[in-house]
Design a protein around this motif. Structure first.
Motif, PDB file in Angstrom:
ATOM      1  N   LYS A  25       8.206  -9.738   5.340  1.00 47.91           N
ATOM      2  CA  LYS A  25       8.329  -8.231   4.865  1.00 47.91           C
ATOM      3  C   LYS A  25       9.251  -7.289   5.539  1.00 47.91           C
ATOM      4  O   LYS A  25       9.227  -7.155   6.877  1.00 47.91           O
ATOM      5  CB  LYS A  25       6.769  -7.685   5.186  1.00 47.91           C
ATOM      6  CG  LYS A  25       5.930  -8.184   4.186  1.00 47.91           C
ATOM      7  CD  LYS A  25       4.410  -7.426   4.338  1.00 47.91           C
ATOM      8  CE  LYS A  25       3.374  -7.988   3.478  1.00 47.91           C
ATOM      9  NZ  LYS A  25       1.898  -7.279   3.782  1.00 47.91           N
ATOM     10  N   GLU A  52      10.520 -10.091   1.061  1.00 48.02           N
ATOM     11  CA  GLU A  52      10.252  -8.944   0.104  1.00 48.02           C
ATOM     12  C   GLU A  52      10.859  -7.666   1.144  1.00 48.02           C
ATOM     13  O   GLU A  52      10.434  -7.273   2.250  1.00 48.02           O
ATOM     14  CB  GLU A  52       8.734  -8.644  -0.004  1.00 48.02           C
ATOM     15  CG  GLU A  52       8.051  -9.821  -0.842  1.00 48.02           C
ATOM     16  CD  GLU A  52       6.673  -9.610  -1.187  1.00 48.02           C
ATOM     17  OE1 GLU A  52       6.032  -8.745  -0.290  1.00 48.02           O
ATOM     18  OE2 GLU A  52       5.943 -10.224  -1.844  1.00 48.02           O
ATOM     19  N   GLN A  54      10.441  -4.277   1.717  1.00 47.87           N
ATOM     20  CA  GLN A  54       9.268  -3.197   1.535  1.00 47.87           C
ATOM     21  C   GLN A  54       9.719  -1.443   1.250  1.00 47.87           C
ATOM     22  O   GLN A  54       9.459  -0.968   0.644  1.00 47.87           O
ATOM     23  CB  GLN A  54       8.522  -3.063   2.677  1.00 47.87           C
ATOM     24  CG  GLN A  54       7.808  -4.519   2.817  1.00 47.87           C
ATOM     25  CD  GLN A  54       6.948  -5.116   2.209  1.00 47.87           C
ATOM     26  OE1 GLN A  54       7.287  -6.100   1.231  1.00 47.87           O
ATOM     27  NE2 GLN A  54       5.535  -4.366   1.949  1.00 47.87           N
ATOM     28  N   HIS A 101       4.726   1.035   5.231  1.00 53.92           N
ATOM     29  CA  HIS A 101       5.223   0.081   4.451  1.00 53.92           C
ATOM     30  C   HIS A 101       5.000  -1.281   4.909  1.00 53.92           C
ATOM     31  O   HIS A 101       5.503  -2.176   4.208  1.00 53.92           O
ATOM     32  CB  HIS A 101       6.552   0.187   3.912  1.00 53.92           C
ATOM     33  CG  HIS A 101       6.660   1.721   3.243  1.00 53.92           C
ATOM     34  ND1 HIS A 101       6.864   2.693   3.776  1.00 53.92           N
ATOM     35  CD2 HIS A 101       6.807   1.749   1.844  1.00 53.92           C
ATOM     36  CE1 HIS A 101       7.189   3.756   2.727  1.00 53.92           C
ATOM     37  NE2 HIS A 101       6.989   3.284   1.642  1.00 53.92           N
ATOM     38  N   VAL A 103       6.242  -3.129   7.446  1.00 54.47           N
ATOM     39  CA  VAL A 103       7.418  -4.035   7.666  1.00 54.47           C
ATOM     40  C   VAL A 103       7.213  -4.797   8.757  1.00 54.47           C
ATOM     41  O   VAL A 103       6.419  -4.381  10.004  1.00 54.47           O
ATOM     42  CB  VAL A 103       8.434  -2.882   7.793  1.00 54.47           C
ATOM     43  CG1 VAL A 103       9.571  -3.713   8.560  1.00 54.47           C
ATOM     44  CG2 VAL A 103       8.822  -2.123   6.578  1.00 54.47           C
TER      45      VAL A 103
END
Length: 212
Positions: A25, A52, A54, A101, A103
């Motif tokens: 992330k 991904e 974020q 988020h 992370v």
């Protein structure tokens, strides 16, 4: 330190998909065009990096990085440094946004602000920066202009872990770029940027594999 030529970046450099099955992330921070942000997004799309994005945090309201984020359907959050009197206050807001988020790793992809201990303590040894020189040479702003003025024959780019000292920290990967006799800052920047886009995703994978 891992130093590579562009021809060796694939398949010799491990991808994150080879070292972990869990998507990483990422939170990306950018101040300008966001081309390195997009390079990471493309690496994720093509399977080079199992991750991904974020959130994208940008500090310049006119940063084209936000347009790129919209194209990739990635949330972009403006945290304008001009709204904060102290760098620590800015970094507190950045940390809060990154945590909101989920992370895990922070990627500074053209982030033109000095970080404080606030951000470093929140993500110890998990903040990565890319710089357009072969560090430790030509730190700070204007690295490409510095290289041309110094009349060096080779410069390049460096991906490194972030420490409190500007453009320092453990070097993860570098790529060399020749300085041509007729180079301008713009032409040299364009060639360096090609290599930045190649090594940043690979360096993220290396950093994660070293941490595991």
């Amino acid at each position: 330190m891992t130093s590579v030529s562009p021809s060796l970046l694939s398949p010799d450099i491990p991808t994150h998909s080879q070292v972990s099955s869990k998507p990483l992330k990422l939170g990306i921070m950018a101040s300008g065009s966001g081309s390195n942000f997009e390079a990471v997004a493309e690496a994720i799309q093509n399977g080079q990096l199992n991750a991904e994005i974020q959130v994208l945090i940008y500090n310049n309201p006119d940063a084209y990085a936000a347009v790129r984020a919209d194209k990739w359907n990635i949330k972009a959050v403006l945290i304008n440094h001009r709204d904060y009197k102290h760098r620590e206050e800015l970094d507190k807001q950045i940390v809060q946004t990154l945590h909101q988020h989920g992370v895990e790793w922070v990627i500074m992809a053209g982030w033109m602000r000095l970080v404080t201990q606030v951000l470093i303590d929140a993500f110890p040894q998990k903040i990565i920066n890319i710089h357009p020189s072969l560090l430790p040479s030509f730190k700070g702003v204007g690295a490409i202009e510095q290289a041309i003025e110094a009349q060096v024959k080779i410069t390049g780019c460096t991906v490194h872990l972030v420490s409190l000292e500007m453009d320092s920290g453990k070097i993860l990967m570098q790529a060399a770029v020749p300085v041509l006799p007729d180079d301008t800052p713009e032409t040299l920047h364009n060639r360096i940027q090609i290599q930045e886009h190649r090594i940043l995703p690979a360096a993220i994978a290396i950093a994660v594999s070293n941490e595991q």
